[in-house]
Scaffold this motif. Structure first.
Motif, mmCIF file in Angstrom:
data_model
loop_
_atom_site.group_PDB
_atom_site.id
_atom_site.type_symbol
_atom_site.label_atom_id
_atom_site.label_comp_id
_atom_site.label_asym_id
_atom_site.label_seq_id
_atom_site.Cartn_x
_atom_site.Cartn_y
_atom_site.Cartn_z
ATOM 1 N N GLY A 87 -12.456 29.680 -15.276
ATOM 2 C CA GLY A 87 -13.098 29.770 -14.414
ATOM 3 C C GLY A 87 -13.935 31.126 -14.161
ATOM 4 N N GLU B 108 -26.982 28.232 -10.618
ATOM 5 C CA GLU B 108 -25.496 27.805 -11.353
ATOM 6 C C GLU B 108 -24.935 26.661 -10.804
ATOM 7 O OE1 GLU B 108 -21.284 29.630 -12.394
ATOM 8 O OE2 GLU B 108 -22.502 30.863 -10.982
ATOM 9 N N SER C 171 -21.911 22.884 -11.586
ATOM 10 C CA SER C 171 -21.070 22.498 -12.502
ATOM 11 C C SER C 171 -21.416 20.944 -12.585
ATOM 12 C CB SER C 171 -19.683 22.294 -11.867
ATOM 13 O OG SER C 171 -19.427 21.387 -10.641
ATOM 14 N N CYS C 172 -20.838 20.334 -13.640
ATOM 15 C CA CYS C 172 -21.208 18.945 -14.304
ATOM 16 C C CYS C 172 -19.691 18.358 -14.604
ATOM 17 C CB CYS C 172 -22.147 18.749 -15.509
ATOM 18 S SG CYS C 172 -22.183 16.981 -15.976
ATOM 19 N N ASP C 173 -19.243 17.762 -13.651
ATOM 20 C CA ASP C 173 -17.882 17.330 -13.651
ATOM 21 C C ASP C 173 -17.868 15.589 -14.161
ATOM 22 O OD1 ASP C 173 -16.685 19.619 -12.611
ATOM 23 O OD2 ASP C 173 -17.686 18.959 -10.788
ATOM 24 N N THR D 160 -20.319 24.969 -2.186
ATOM 25 C CA THR D 160 -20.615 24.102 -3.117
ATOM 26 C C THR D 160 -21.195 22.838 -2.571
ATOM 27 O OG1 THR D 160 -18.905 24.793 -4.576
ATOM 28 C CG2 THR D 160 -19.660 22.814 -4.954
ATOM 29 N N HIS E 248 -14.824 19.822 -16.652
ATOM 30 C CA HIS E 248 -15.414 20.940 -15.643
ATOM 31 C C HIS E 248 -16.267 21.570 -16.227
ATOM 32 C CE1 HIS E 248 -16.318 23.074 -12.192
ATOM 33 N NE2 HIS E 248 -15.813 24.151 -12.562
ATOM 34 N N GLU F 154 -19.572 24.397 -16.634
ATOM 35 C CA GLU F 154 -20.440 25.202 -15.613
ATOM 36 C C GLU F 154 -21.930 25.372 -16.309
ATOM 37 O OE1 GLU F 154 -19.642 26.616 -12.756
ATOM 38 O OE2 GLU F 154 -17.445 26.420 -13.086
ATOM 39 N N ILE G 280 -16.942 25.009 -20.681
ATOM 40 C CA ILE G 280 -16.645 23.692 -20.211
ATOM 41 C C ILE G 280 -14.794 23.726 -20.240
ATOM 42 C CG2 ILE G 280 -16.940 22.666 -22.542
ATOM 43 C CD1 ILE G 280 -17.529 20.141 -21.041
ATOM 44 N N PRO H 126 -11.802 19.586 -12.039
ATOM 45 C CA PRO H 126 -12.445 20.824 -11.150
ATOM 46 C C PRO H 126 -11.761 21.271 -10.108
ATOM 47 C CG PRO H 126 -13.586 18.693 -10.437
ATOM 48 C CD PRO H 126 -12.694 18.142 -11.722
#
Length: 404
Positions: free
Chosen positions: A158, A196, A198-200, A233, A266, A268, A282, A287
């Motif tokens: 992270g 920015e 995240s795509c989880d 978030t 997870h 970014e 990634i 996450p």
């Protein structure tokens, strides 16, 4: 009865949610490998436990699994959720001939330089980067990307241990402070500007079966650099269509490029001012920052069981409708030392309490956390994304954490 080995150096509450979900599956005998045994009712989750001195040591992990193998027979799976543990888990699987993520895949996810090289080779947009082992390397990369730039460990997690530098002086000081050398380089990256998030994904048989997109207010790095900011978030209820489909596609392509078979990822993402996307990095893990819990609330399902079903049963019980928007406010304040007070709780509750589904208030007397997740949090949920955003804004405006 299937013997499943769950590895976790330290059993934090979030980790235990995954362990409980694994133990609850039919026909599972859950055995643990850890540095510290769980207490209370958490001990009952495990049929057997083996303690190790170093929970991140592959030889100790293999030795512990061998002991469990002698007691209960060959393990059907060797699993865990901690990012720094994924390579060692893969090495243990290879040693015992157990199915799961292979060593090469785990190493590509763990080594951020290799990961970015693999993504770029697949035609995916990622931040320009270079491994820097000397001051000369750093200056050469500066000539390529300019300032600001970002420095981090190649196997970082992270935004932790990540630094933004804005001048030649800061760059050389950071390279020296991180003790960079040809044998121990640091990763220098182009600084990505823009929104920015995240795509989880939960992946099974190499295909993302569930995808959840979120965005941050402000960015994680901004929150890390400004430890007083109460950031948020947001998981919008609708994360498909314009503005989201390209993120979803980018996440699926990244998973394919890196070769993950099953598990959580997870990723970014950054959307630049011109609308284009880039991948920050990634990770092969669920996450953090309460996002796994938030995904469950958004889809109204159990995300921990979803993960367990994928990595143990090779199964997926979805799809589920995304019925809610969910958001989280991370609570912290200006100052250092220990928490002396938390004010504004009643005012925030009176204003938006009906939308709050889970909270952990900062504990007076506790030392200030050095994590960007802060000293507490509040999770809100509603079918309307705009109401979730309003509730988060209200919480961070009214709550004040003080230290002395």
């Amino acid at each position: 009865m299937r013997t499943i080995v769950f590895v976790a150096p330290f059993l934090l509450e979030t980790t235990m949610r995954f362990a409980r979900a694994a133990a609850a599956l039919p026909g599972v005998r859950l055995c643990g490998v850890m540095q510290e045994a769980p207490g209370g009712t958490d001990r009952q989750v495990f049929a057997d436990l083996v303690r190790v001195d170093d929970g991140l040591s592959a030889p100790e992990l293999i030795e512990a699994v061998e002991l469990l193998r002698r007691r209960h027979g060959p393990p059907a799976r060797i699993i865990g959720v901690l990012e720094p543990l994924q390579v060692q888990l893969a090495e243990a699987r290879a040693h015992f001939g157990v199915r799961g993520t292979e060593v090469e895949t785990a190493e590509v996810f763990r080594d951020k330089a290799k990961m970015k090289d693999r993504l770029r080779a697949a035609g995916l947009p990622v931040a320009r980067h270079r491994l820097v082992g000397t001051a000369q390397d750093a200056v050469a990369f500066e000539a390529e990307v300019g300032f600001p730039m970002v420095l981090k460990p190649p196997a970082g997690m992270g935004a932790k241990a990540t630094f933004r530098v804005g001048s030649r002086e800061e760059l050389l000081r950071a390279v020296a402070g991180l003790r960079a050398s040809p044998s121990n380089p640091v990763l220098a990256e182009e600084f990505l500007h823009g929104q920015e998030g995240s795509c989880d994904t939960l992946t099974l048989a190499g295909v993302p079966r569930l995808t959840s997109i979120s965005y941050y207010r402000p960015s994680c790095l901004t929150a890390l650099e400004n430890p007083w900011i109460q950031w948020c978030t947001v998981l919008p209820r609708r994360d498909q269509g314009p503005g989201y489909d390209d993120i979803r596609e980018l996440g699926a392509r990244a998973v394919r490029a890196l070769g993950l078979d099953a598990g959580f990822t997870h990723m970014e993402w950054f959307r630049r001012p011109d609308g284009s996307l880039a991948i920050g990095e990634i990770a092969q893990r669920p996450p953090g920052a309460h996002l796994t819990r938030m995904i469950g609330l958004a889809f109204d399902m159990d995300p921990y069981r979803m993960w367990a079903r994928a990595v143990i049963d090779d199964a997926f019980d979805g799809p589920w409708d995304r019925a809610y928007s969910v958001g989280c406010a991370y609570l912290r304040g200006i100052g250092r030392g220990r928490i002396t007070s938390v004010t504004g709780v009643k005012q925030a509750h009176d204003a938006v309490g009906r939308a709050v589904v889970e909270t952990k208030l900062p504990t007076p007397g506790a030392p200030k956390s050095d994590s960007y997740e802060g000293d507490g949090y509040a999770i809100v949920r509603d079918p309307r994304t705009e109401l979730v955003e309003h509730a988060l804004e209200t919480i961070i405006a009214k709550l004040r954490v003080r230290y002395a």
